[in-house]
Design a protein around this motif. Sequence first.
Motif, PDB file in Angstrom:
ATOM      1  N   SER A  14       0.897  -1.225   0.111  1.00  0.00           N
ATOM      2  CA  SER A  14      -0.057   0.102   0.094  1.00  0.00           C
ATOM      3  C   SER A  14       0.922   1.273  -0.004  1.00  0.00           C
ATOM      4  O   SER A  14       0.287   2.160  -0.465  1.00  0.00           O
ATOM      5  CB  SER A  14      -0.917   0.006   1.105  1.00  0.00           C
ATOM      6  OG  SER A  14      -0.335   0.181   2.604  1.00  0.00           O
ATOM      7  N   ARG A  15       2.118   1.077   0.646  1.00  0.00           N
ATOM      8  CA  ARG A  15       2.675   2.365   0.596  1.00  0.00           C
ATOM      9  C   ARG A  15       4.065   2.097   1.149  1.00  0.00           C
ATOM     10  O   ARG A  15       4.502   1.317   2.059  1.00  0.00           O
ATOM     11  CB  ARG A  15       2.169   3.715   1.454  1.00  0.00           C
ATOM     12  CG  ARG A  15       1.895   3.259   2.955  1.00  0.00           C
ATOM     13  CD  ARG A  15       1.355   4.321   3.523  1.00  0.00           C
ATOM     14  NE  ARG A  15       1.066   4.235   5.006  1.00  0.00           N
ATOM     15  CZ  ARG A  15       1.770   4.430   6.057  1.00  0.00           C
ATOM     16  NH1 ARG A  15       2.725   5.072   5.896  1.00  0.00           N
ATOM     17  NH2 ARG A  15       1.249   3.995   7.375  1.00  0.00           N
ATOM     18  N   THR A  16       5.156   2.993   1.075  1.00  0.00           N
ATOM     19  CA  THR A  16       6.481   2.983   1.819  1.00  0.00           C
ATOM     20  C   THR A  16       6.133   3.145   3.526  1.00  0.00           C
ATOM     21  O   THR A  16       5.461   3.914   3.541  1.00  0.00           O
ATOM     22  CB  THR A  16       7.524   4.047   1.337  1.00  0.00           C
ATOM     23  OG1 THR A  16       7.737   3.770  -0.187  1.00  0.00           O
ATOM     24  CG2 THR A  16       8.636   4.131   2.189  1.00  0.00           C
TER      25      THR A  16
END
Length: 123
Positions: free
Chosen positions: A34-36
């Motif tokens: 979904s994201r860093t």
Amino acid sequence: MDQPDAFSAQCPTRQILDRIADKWTVLLLGLLASRTMRFNELRRGIDGLSQKVLSQTLKSLERDGLVTRAAYPTVPVTVEYAITDLGRTLAATLEPLRLWAEGHMEAVEKARIDFDQRQQAAA
């Protein structure tokens, strides 16, 4: 090189399957898809995951080319982890597995209880 054969004990694909079969790998790639995220965000995002195991798993994922690690010269040092394109293909493959586990948890628990009861009755 011979054709890969995961059923052969000498095949290197066994190491990859070991990585894929690890619950922490499944969960970490799911979060990173979904994201860093920073190290402590990942640790807080997965209940029961120790700092030591998180560190070991992230290093293995980085070594396998599934995750990248970026350190920034701040005080204290900021470290971020991101999923790679290769890791994203694996995460997409593993997501249905996680969903299956969540969706069939009750059926598996019932099967375990039934099995244990049969074992006790037979003893």
